[in-house]
Design a protein around this motif. Structure first.
Motif, mmCIF file in Angstrom:
data_model
loop_
_atom_site.group_PDB
_atom_site.id
_atom_site.type_symbol
_atom_site.label_atom_id
_atom_site.label_comp_id
_atom_site.label_asym_id
_atom_site.label_seq_id
_atom_site.Cartn_x
_atom_site.Cartn_y
_atom_site.Cartn_z
ATOM 1 N N GLY A 1 25.114 -31.596 70.844
ATOM 2 C CA GLY A 1 25.573 -32.750 70.087
ATOM 3 C C GLY A 1 25.494 -34.061 70.837
ATOM 4 O O GLY A 1 26.053 -35.067 70.395
ATOM 5 N N ASN A 2 24.780 -34.092 71.970
ATOM 6 C CA ASN A 2 24.650 -35.327 72.726
ATOM 7 C C ASN A 2 23.497 -36.164 72.184
ATOM 8 O O ASN A 2 22.504 -35.640 71.687
ATOM 9 N N VAL A 3 23.634 -37.491 72.284
ATOM 10 C CA VAL A 3 22.596 -38.421 71.866
ATOM 11 C C VAL A 3 22.175 -39.242 73.078
ATOM 12 O O VAL A 3 23.014 -39.899 73.724
ATOM 13 N N ILE A 4 20.896 -39.181 73.396
ATOM 14 C CA ILE A 4 20.320 -39.945 74.500
ATOM 15 C C ILE A 4 19.409 -40.979 73.866
ATOM 16 O O ILE A 4 18.335 -40.653 73.352
ATOM 17 N N LEU A 5 19.813 -42.235 73.876
ATOM 18 C CA LEU A 5 19.240 -43.242 72.999
ATOM 19 C C LEU A 5 18.855 -44.510 73.763
ATOM 20 O O LEU A 5 19.684 -45.122 74.447
ATOM 21 N N GLU A 6 17.589 -44.870 73.687
ATOM 22 C CA GLU A 6 17.086 -46.184 74.119
ATOM 23 C C GLU A 6 17.410 -46.476 75.582
ATOM 24 O O GLU A 6 17.810 -47.585 75.945
ATOM 25 N N ASN A 7 17.207 -45.492 76.434
ATOM 26 C CA ASN A 7 17.351 -45.688 77.876
ATOM 27 C C ASN A 7 15.990 -45.897 78.513
ATOM 28 O O ASN A 7 14.965 -45.424 78.020
#
Length: 299
Positions: A159-165
């Motif tokens: 359920g983790n979101v890794i966004l725009e890094n």
């Protein structure tokens, strides 16, 4: 299943985006490393901090750590921030440099937000959520020059979101996931890393990898080993030193690759390499809108 997953992810992003951290307590100014142990507190850095060990140990829920543009720096030992069995931690606008690991959780960092940080030059990982960390949002961070992986998401984390890094110039992988399921990785740059852009290791199943760049990585753009049900879509893999996409082991099934642009793989290497398919072969691997794939092989 994917529609339900997408709705849950959207709810997570909206909840964090709309969250305004309100505390009944006055802000607590920080000018040294210490234990952050007051639930509901907002801690605010007032200067750059250097230390020879771990800087901040988070030991209470519902904490907001505001770096205010300042930095915490080490000498290759300890952690910039360590948080075990913690719920609802926010880490924002902080530079974390020269520790063993920048942000570390042995287990159980949940429902937390890590955003707008510069995490660099740590001896191992930039961010390491080692075990059973769920429903976190990691977004808009710059994660560079760390000694191993930029981001590591460990077993039983979902359920983790890794966004725009921007996760670049790390000697290991940009992102490595190990037995992590039902996570969203979207809109990131995993470029110029020393090994792979993204590595989905054993039992990292049912993840969505969307709109990412995995360019100019020294080894492989994207590797998936012994997992199933992942979706790779609307991304690009340009200039890999070896293969662009490496799919390994007989225990691989149900992946979908759609509109993944591939070009400029290393000499004698492949756009897509199917390695060690085993006696049962690879099952239900789907490629959609990928006419540019020219070189592939089963080995």
């Amino acid at each position: 299943m994917n529609k339900i997953f997408n709705k849950l992810v959207l709810l997570l992003i909206v909840s964090f985006t709309s969250l305004s951290f309100v505390s009944a307590l006055p802000p607590i100014n920080l000018n040294s490393c210490q234990n952050l142990n007051i639930s509901g507190a907002t801690y605010v850095l007032t200067q750059n901090i250097t230390t020879t060990g771990t800087c901040f140990i988070v030991s209470a829920n519902n904490i907001f750590l505001n770096g205010a543009g300042f930095s915490v720096s080490g000498v290759g030992q300890g952690y910039g921030i360590v948080a075990d069995s913690i719920n609802n931690l926010t880490i924002r606008n902080l530079t974390i440099a020269s520790f063993n690991t920048g942000i570390f959780s042995h287990f159980g960092l949940d429902n937390s937000l890590i955003e707008y940080n510069n995490i660099r030059s740590n001896d191992e990982e930039g961010i390491d959520l080692l075990d059973d960390s769920d429903n976190n949002l990691i977004r808009k961070n710059k994660i560079t020059l760390n000694g191993q992986q930029g981001i590591l998401i460990g077993p039983s984390s979902s359920g983790n979101v890794i966004l725009e890094n921007n996760v670049s110039f790390n000697p290991g992988d940009g992102l490595r996931m190990i037995s992590a399921t039902n996570n969203l990785v979207q809109g990131n740059n995993f470029n110029n890393n020393g090994e792979r852009g993204i590595f989905l290791n054993y039992d990292s199943n049912n993840n969505q990898i969307l709109n990412n760049t995995m360019n100019q990585n020294a080894l492989i753009g994207l590797i998936t080993v012994s997992n199933f049900g992942n979706i790779f879509k609307d991304s690009e893999i340009i200039g890999s030193g070896q293969d662009a996409i490496y799919i390994s082991s007989s225990n691989v099934a149900g992946h979908v690759f759609q509109n993944v642009l591939i070009s400029g793989v290393g000499p004698s290497f492949k756009d897509i390499l199917f390695d060690n398919p085993g006696p049962t072969g690879l099952k239900n691997i789907t490629f959609i809108d990928m006419p540019h794939v020219a070189k592939y092989t089963f080995s």
